[in-house]
Design an enzyme around this catalytic site. Sequence first.
Site, PDB file in Angstrom:
ATOM      1  N   GLU A  85      -1.572   0.459  -5.426  1.00 41.44           N
ATOM      2  CA  GLU A  85      -0.534  -0.316  -4.729  1.00 41.44           C
ATOM      3  C   GLU A  85      -0.914  -1.797  -4.761  1.00 41.44           C
ATOM      4  OE1 GLU A  85       0.966   1.390  -1.090  1.00 41.44           O
ATOM      5  OE2 GLU A  85       1.745  -0.557  -0.458  1.00 41.44           O
ATOM      6  N   LYS A 273       0.167   4.988   7.766  1.00 42.65           N
ATOM      7  CA  LYS A 273       0.073   4.972   6.299  1.00 42.65           C
ATOM      8  C   LYS A 273      -0.545   3.647   5.845  1.00 42.65           C
ATOM      9  CE  LYS A 273       1.679   4.415   1.902  1.00 42.65           C
ATOM     10  NZ  LYS A 273       1.761   3.195   1.094  1.00 42.65           N
ATOM     11  N   ASP A 289     -13.931  12.155  -0.369  1.00 42.27           N
ATOM     12  CA  ASP A 289     -12.758  13.030  -0.462  1.00 42.27           C
ATOM     13  C   ASP A 289     -11.626  12.453   0.402  1.00 42.27           C
ATOM     14  OD1 ASP A 289     -10.897  15.063  -0.145  1.00 42.27           O
ATOM     15  OD2 ASP A 289     -12.387  16.649   0.038  1.00 42.27           O
ATOM     16  N   HIS A 386       4.574  -8.589  -1.350  1.00 44.18           N
ATOM     17  CA  HIS A 386       4.598  -7.364  -2.134  1.00 44.18           C
ATOM     18  C   HIS A 386       5.181  -7.614  -3.521  1.00 44.18           C
ATOM     19  CE1 HIS A 386       4.187  -3.015  -1.384  1.00 44.18           C
ATOM     20  NE2 HIS A 386       4.933  -2.938  -2.465  1.00 44.18           N
TER      21      HIS A 386
HETATM   22  C1  MEV Z   1       3.092  -0.067   2.708  1.00 41.16           C
HETATM   23  O1  MEV Z   1       2.309   0.640   1.783  1.00 41.16           O
HETATM   24  C2  MEV Z   1       2.458  -0.025   4.082  1.00 41.16           C
HETATM   25  C3  MEV Z   1       3.328  -0.603   5.201  1.00 41.16           C
HETATM   26  O2  MEV Z   1       4.592   0.049   5.195  1.00 41.16           O
HETATM   27  C4  MEV Z   1       2.594  -0.330   6.488  1.00 41.16           C
HETATM   28  C5  MEV Z   1       3.392  -0.682   7.732  1.00 41.16           C
HETATM   29  O3  MEV Z   1       4.624  -0.638   7.689  1.00 41.16           O
HETATM   30  O4  MEV Z   1       2.730  -0.924   8.751  1.00 41.16           O
HETATM   31  C6  MEV Z   1       3.576  -2.071   4.999  1.00 41.16           C
END
Ligand code: MEV
Length: 432
Positions: A85, A273, A289, A386
């Site tokens: 990413e 995430k 792992d 991004h």
């Molecule tokens: C993207 O990989 C992760 C985010 O969505 C985390 C978040 O929203 O806190 C930017």
Amino acid sequence: MNERYIDGFSKLTKAEKINWLATHYLQDDEDVRLLKKYWLADDQLQSLHDGFTENPVSNYILPYAVAPNFLVNGKTYAVPMVTEESSVVAAAAKAAKFWYPFGGFHAKVTGKVKTGHIHLIFKGEKEKLASFLERRKADFLQRLKPITENMEKRGGGILSVALEDLTDKIPGYYTVTFKFDTVDSMGANFINTVLEEFAMYMEEEWRKEGNEEDLDILMRILSNYNPECKVHVKVEAPVKDLPVDNPEKYVDRFITAVKMAEKNIYRAVTHNKGIMNGIDAVVLATGNDFRAVEAGAHAYASRHGEYTSLSKAYRSGNKLIFEMSLPLALGTVGGVTVLHPLAKTSMKMLGNPPAEKLMEIVASVGLAQNFSAVHSLITEGIQKGHMKMHLNNILMQLGSTPEEMERVKQLLGDEKVHVKRVKDLLEQIRKK
Ligand code: MEV
């Protein structure tokens, strides 16, 4: 039998496997060439990697990157990260720099106990099973010495063995629950070997003692839920010193954004995430792992019966505190951590840390990643950064030359990146 069914695939050579795939699945020679293009020129290194799996046909490469300036417990690290990413490493590095002047990350391992179970069904009197286990436990543990001795020498081993009654969930369901300290190893092999041996002694001796009731041992396996193998990490800074516009308002909005993740599962999963973006990348780079870490972290996030944010933000006096606790079962010796040459390089980069230090570093990167994400979300949004990172991918997909890539970047300057805009600029350049 379907023509795509094959017996003995694993016995074919790598080239034969690819030929077979070419005939039955890949219509395009280009794919075959590509699979071979990714073979390593160094045969010895390639064999080493092939040894990590069954049926290897190629290598799947991910970028190995570094996030510098991570101040963790007073020590500065350059942290290796493996991720596909594009914005993750930039975000980690940015957060590391942000928190550096405030003393960086303060992390502490609060427990290192791992768990494993023998899952069994027993329909007889509970007392009979409990007294059998109590009576024979010391003998079984003694017989396990050849397996546990080394771990004990390193300061770890089996911490406890106890019968747990789960008959209210499934009739006859008990576990023999083991707690372990596996010191600097992740310990999966050690734990599973101990469980399998102990279960075998139980079965044999139960029969030898002439017991009539069936002791049906179904599974002997470690648990990836390790709430007692945990690390806490925190950053803090005086609100007024934060290098943001209007720090008071910023902190209120930051705290509220984190609270939204505590209270709303849709936000919580995405929030966590973001944490795992950082954690997985270091876990992968160090040969650990990541599936185990992911499974454990998300289960921990729902330990109170409702899925919630792993991190918390609040004011304490004039300070912003941002912190998190999460389980991390990591190792720095054994397995891929010492077999994968780049995992070894990662460990070296981190100063060959013991497992506890690695847990502290990994948790710090997780919190940093979370900070960057929430910071971007409550300020400019994440798409600007991004898409900027993604720009190279877009330009490559559009078949740009290095000169065209440079020119598009110049023309875009600080502008927000959209695929359509990049296409238009590229067309303009090409027309000229
Ligand atoms: C993207 O990989 C992760 C985010 O969505 C985390 C978040 O929203 O806190 C930017």
